[in-house]
Structures are given as C-alpha cells and as structure tokens.
Design an enzyme around this catalytic site. Structure first.
Site, short mmCIF file in Angstrom:
data_model
loop_
_atom_site.label_atom_id
_atom_site.label_comp_id
_atom_site.label_asym_id
_atom_site.label_seq_id
_atom_site.Cartn_x
_atom_site.Cartn_y
_atom_site.Cartn_z
N GLU A 37 0.87 -1.17 0.00
CA GLU A 37 0.00 0.00 0.00
C GLU A 37 0.91 1.23 0.00
O GLU A 37 1.83 1.30 0.82
CB GLU A 37 -0.89 0.01 1.25
N ARG A 263 5.52 -12.83 9.61
CA ARG A 263 6.16 -11.53 9.41
C ARG A 263 7.59 -11.58 9.93
O ARG A 263 7.89 -12.36 10.82
CB ARG A 263 5.47 -10.45 10.26
N LYS A 273 4.58 0.60 9.32
CA LYS A 273 4.67 1.87 8.59
C LYS A 273 4.06 3.01 9.38
O LYS A 273 4.55 4.13 9.33
CB LYS A 273 3.98 1.74 7.23
P1 ATP Z 1 2.81 -2.20 7.84
O1 ATP Z 1 2.30 -2.94 9.03
O2 ATP Z 1 4.24 -1.83 7.94
O3 ATP Z 1 1.95 -1.07 7.40
P2 ATP Z 1 1.60 -3.68 5.80
O4 ATP Z 1 1.42 -5.12 5.82
O5 ATP Z 1 0.38 -2.89 6.06
O6 ATP Z 1 2.79 -3.29 6.72
P3 ATP Z 1 1.79 -3.45 2.99
O7 ATP Z 1 2.22 -2.30 2.19
O8 ATP Z 1 0.38 -3.85 2.91
O9 ATP Z 1 2.20 -3.12 4.47
O10 ATP Z 1 2.73 -4.70 2.73
C1 ATP Z 1 3.00 -5.22 1.46
C2 ATP Z 1 3.40 -6.66 1.60
O11 ATP Z 1 4.50 -6.79 2.48
C3 ATP Z 1 2.27 -7.49 2.19
O12 ATP Z 1 2.18 -8.68 1.43
C4 ATP Z 1 2.72 -7.77 3.59
O13 ATP Z 1 2.22 -8.99 4.02
C5 ATP Z 1 4.24 -7.74 3.47
N1 ATP Z 1 4.84 -7.34 4.74
C6 ATP Z 1 4.61 -6.22 5.44
N2 ATP Z 1 5.31 -6.22 6.59
C7 ATP Z 1 6.01 -7.37 6.63
C8 ATP Z 1 6.92 -7.97 7.56
N3 ATP Z 1 7.26 -7.37 8.69
N4 ATP Z 1 7.44 -9.18 7.26
C9 ATP Z 1 7.14 -9.79 6.10
N5 ATP Z 1 6.29 -9.28 5.19
C10 ATP Z 1 5.73 -8.10 5.44
MG MG Z 2 -1.18 -4.12 4.46
#
Ligand code: ATP
Ligand code: MG
Length: 554
Positions: A37, A263, A273
C-alpha cells in the site's frame, strides 16, 4: 538460471506447495505479486516479502507483478509510489510489465460488486459505523443481522448506484457482503465491501467517491492478474476465508490461492509503517531514509548493500512461526559482504596529533597500500606519510599494562602499512589534555620487522595531518533502547537518546572522491560510507554502516 542453482536454494513450505502444484499440472507457470500500500516507505519486513515473491518468480521462471494496493486514498501518496518502485529496483528486482494499481481495476471491481448484489450476496447497509461494530459481536458472542440486510435486490442496486454517484453522504451507507453474522470468523460477519469517501485519489483523482475495501479488492486484483500463489503475512489467515468466498461467488476465470507466512520482526526496531511514519512526522529521525531507520532507503543510505539484505532474507527463511530475529543476524550479513568487498582506507575519528621529530619536515613520503588485504585485484592507492600525523586518542596511553597493544609513552607500535614509531614525550594543555605526542620513527621498518629482533605487538591507524581531509563522522547506535519497542505502551518513550553521535575527524585524502552509499572499511574502526544527503563538495560526511564486531549481545 540452471536447475542446479534452483536446487541450491533452501526450500520452504511455499516452494513445496508450488512444486506440488506444478507436478500435478495445476499451473504451467507461476505468477506472484508484491502488493504494497503506498502509505509509507518500504522496510526490512517488506524486503522479506519482496525477496520471497520476486525470488520465487525468478527461480521458477515465472513472473512477479508490482501492484500498489491503493484503496485508501486518504493515507496514500505518489511520493510513496515512487520510493517503493525505487526500493524494489535497488534491491535488485524488476516487476513484470508495467506497474499495476488496484485502482486500475475500480471499474471491474464495481461490476463484480453489482454481480454480488444481483445474486443476493451483497446489500447496502445504513447502520452507522458504530452500530456496525456493535452488531458485529465479539469472539465469544455472535453478531446480529442489520435491519437493512433483507432489502430487495432492486433497492440495493439503486442505493449502490446512488453511493457511486455521490448522492449519499460519507458514513451514511456502505456495501456489505451477505455471509453469516454468526460465523466464528469475524471477517465473515457481513464484511464491508465498499465505503463512501469524497477523497481525491492519487491515481484516479475525482472519478470515484466510493472505494472498495482491501479484502474485496485484493483477491479480485490477484485473479485479474492471473496470480497463482498470493503470498501474504499471517495476520491475513482468517481473511483467506473471505478471499475464497469472494472469488467463489463472482464470475472470473482465474483462481489464485492465498498462503500465509510469518512476518519478520527484528529486535530493537519496529516494522510498522504507521509507527515509522510517526518517527518521521515527529522529527525524531531525519526522514524516512535516516540511516537508523529499518527502511530500505535508510539501510541504503547507511551503506548496506542490496546483496546483503537479500542474503539476510534468504537466511531467515520462510515459515509459519512468529519469531523475532536478532539485529546481529542482519548485521552479520552486512559485515560479511563488506569484509569481502569494501576497500580499506584510514580515518581517525577522535584525533590527537603526533610529531615524528626525526622525520624531515620538508620531505613527504608516498606509501603505496593495498585496497584489500586478500584481493589484489582491487588495486592499491597512495597514502602520504608526513612528519605530523593524527592517531586516535584511544590509541595512546601514558601508562598501560601488557594487554594494551597500542602506543604507550616510551614504547613502540607499528603504524599500519608504514613504520614503527616510539612515543617519547607528550605536551598537554592547561586542563591536562594531551595535545601533541612527540615520537621518533625507525626508518628501517617500512612494512618489515626491526632487524635487531625487537618485537612490535600493536598496529594502529593514522592519517597525515598535512594532507588528511576533515570529515564529519556519524556513529549510529540502536534507535530503540528496548528489544521489543512495539510492546511498549508508548514506543516513542523507548527511543535511545544516544542513537546518533556526530564526530569531527580526518580521513585519508584518497577519500576525497568517494561515492555516496559506497562503503569502505576504515581500518580498525568499522565500515563507513559517504552520506547521500549531507555530504557536499568540500564537506565530507560519513555514516558508520556497521562496526567490525558484533556489539549487540553485550
Ligand atoms: P505495515 O504494518 O508496515 O503497514 P503492511 O502489511 O500494512 O505493513 P503493505 O504495504 O500492505 O504493508 O505490505 C505489502 C506486503 O509486504 C504485504 O504482502 C505484507 O504482508 C508484506 N509485509 C509487510 N510487513 C512485513 C513484515 N514485517 N514481514 C514480512 N512481510 C511483510
Ligand atoms: Mg497491508
């Protein structure tokens, strides 16, 4: 890529699923995607997901898309879109074809929502957000049906069109799936599919005032792109039911499947984020690319190589177990890469002057030094040796016991790649601080031992006081003082106030033209690279990438 290389990759449960699917002929080619995102910069956790998705596509000769999951215009921005594209490429990956956006599919998504309404599987609800929450129930209590749940299909179609046409105010109506308010899975209790938002979208501007929710958008976007294996983190495990429900109830030819992995959590840092954003907006760090940030751009500015981040992601592997990885594991990979590849140089971070009294004042000597002790192919450089030098304050003592293998008054030490010197006397200021150490050198000891068999134990680094360049040197420590800052009630209170120390030192003149982000080993000090933000012509600023030894487990 040869099959041998594929086989050399450590396997994991996702690769086993793919192997099976290929063996059974379920798919002919593998298609993955990385779906960020655009509401922040990528961090080390995303790097794990990137290496997984792009790595699988590479190894199976498949394809990986980059798709922005942009259904929440209020939090998103093109600045993030651009940084994410940059970071993915810097990490060494290239997406298939054009960058994609979920917003490319808003029209199709709208039509699929209509299809669900026409099948009696979605309805327009007019409960308020609070009421929806209240009606949803809890883990121990089933939810109850909205009074609007049984509207006619025609009424739903008409209301949904009104939503789309901007005739209903924000918060007054939403589209929900009609599934089961008593489901043990809360995500299945008539999840919201669309909400009204009069917000300008970074890709679609004012075209839409209704926006689809993540769960509805993600699975359909995957299907539109013919994704075969949709890989996401474990918090989406329950959402898989909804993923499947949507795809099973609309008319779409391709059928992706979702698999979840754990994760990445790293000690002494955060990978959220939202929280990282707070560090930026509260000016606790110097932007998203502050070298202390666990962001891809921060690690890059600090001097981590893309290869070492990929290596780290490979080593931690892919599992379903939640765990927290030690920072030293990441730094190990960084150090291993730099030890092999970083050219050597000398810098003195806390300088004190030495004067070699038996060295001519009018004669500067040029010494040739290898850029790497075990890699002659990296060449050599010229380093000036002069009567006045700087050494590090910590490398001299007036008195010391045998364990101190550096310069001691009346004793000898070797200057790295140069001569043996002896400290003869010191000069102090009024406060008693040493400002000059007077020494003498043995001219017969250039890169060789004294002929009379004197044993010289210590080696210290130095720079020429006449030719060295002044430099600001930024030493970084852990940004948080607790191993798990996310668990703290207020994570901002766990910031380490000493995470940045700025020193003024000197570097050897060959570093005048060093390039930003390209790390050197400053002998005996650690790995350092020129800072891409603050270094300017005539103003050298170096970041400490990582120390020479692990200091996380003290
Ligand atoms: P955040 O919690 O930092 O906002 P998010 O999951 O909302 O992370 P996205 O932009 O939706 O952020 O993430 C894109 C991809 O990266 C998704 O497939 C998510 O599952 C993966 N991802 C995000 N954080 C991690 C992490 N700590 N370890 C592994 N994969 C991750
Ligand atoms: Mg997400």
């Amino acid at each position: 890529m040869s099959d041998i290389e594929v086989a050399a990759r450590p396997t994991n449960f996702i690769r086993q699923i793919i192997d099976n699917d290929l063996a059974e002929g379920k798919y002919q080619t593998i298609q993955t995607r990385f779906p960020p995102e655009p509401n922040g910069y990528l961090h080390i956790g995303h790097a794990k997901a990137i290496c997984l998705n792009f790595g699988i596509a590479q190894d199976y000769r498949g394809k990986c898309n980059l798709r922005f999951d942009d259904t929440n215009p209020v939090k998103e921005d093109v600045e993030y879109v651009e940084s994410i594209k940059n970071d993915v490429q810097w990490l060494g990956f290239q997406w298939d074809g054009e960058v994609r956006y979920s917003s490319d599919y808003f029209e199709q998504l709208f039509l699929y929502a209509i299809e669900l309404i026409q099948k009696g599987l979605a309805y327009v609800d007019e409960l308020s957000a609070d009421e929806i929450r209240e009606y949803r129930g809890t883990l121990t209590q089933v939810g109850k049906n909205s009074p609007y749940r049984d509207r006619s299909i025609d009424e739903n179609l008409s209301l949904f069109n009104k939503m789309k046409n901007g005739e209903l105010a924000e918060g007054t109506a939403c589209l929900r799936a009609k599934i089961d308010m008593a489901s043990p899975f809360i995500v299945m209790r008539d999840p919201v599919l669309y909400r009204i938002k009069f917000a300008n979208h970074h890709q679609t501007a004012d075209t839409w005032c209704i926006y689809p929710m993540y769960d509805f958008t993600h699975c359909i976007s995957d299907a539109i792109e013919n994704i075969t294996h949709s890989l996401c983190t474990l918090e989406f495990q329950d959402n898989r039911r909804l993923y499947d429900w949507v795809l099973d109830n609309i008319t779409i030819s391709s059928r992706p499947h979702q698999y979840e992995f754990s994760r990445l959590n790293l000690e002494y840092t955060i990978t959220s984020k939202r929280k990282l954003n707070l560090l930026v907006t509260e000016n606790i760090v110097d932007g998203w690319d502050d070298p202390r940030m666990p962001t891809v751009s921060g690690m890059r500015r600090r001097g981590y190589s893309a290869a070492s981040i990929r290596e780290f992601c490979q080593r931690i592997g892919i599992t379903k177990q939640e765990n927290t990885v030690e920072m030293s594991a990441l730094e190990f990979c960084v150090r291993e890469d730099l030890n092999e590849n970083a050219p050597r140089a000398m810098a003195v971070i806390d300088p004190v002057k030495i004067i070699i009294e038996n060295f001519s004042d009018s004669l500067d000597e040029i010494l040739m030094m290898p850029n790497h002790p075990n890699r002659p192919e990296l060449g050599s450089r010229n380093v000036p040796f002069t009567r006045e030098l700087y050494i590090d304050r910590a490398d001299f003592r007036e008195e010391a016991n045998k364990n101190y293998k550096r310069l001691v008054l009346g004793k000898e030490v070797r200057l790295r790649n140069a001569y043996v010197i002896r400290a003869d006397r010191v000069e102090k200021d009024n406060a008693g601080n040493i400002n000059t150490i007077y020494c003498s050198y043995d001219p017969s000891t250039l890169n060789k031992n004294p002929e009379d068999g004197r044993k010289i134990k210590g080696v210290i680094h130095w720079v020429s006081a006449k030719f060295a360049l002044p430099a600001e040197i930024r030493l970084y420590d852990r940004l948080f003082s607790m191993p798990n800052p996310s668990a703290a009630e207020n994570f901002l209170a766990t910031i380490n106030p000493e995470s940045l120390a700025i020193k003024r030192g000197f570097v050897e003149p060959s570093l005048r033209d060093s390039k930003a982000e390209f790390a050197y080993q400053f002998e005996r000090e650690g790995y350092f690279c020129l800072d891409s933000k603050y270094a300017k012509e005539g103003n050298l600023v170096f970041n400490r990438t990582v120390g020479l030894r692990d200091n996380w487990s003290e």
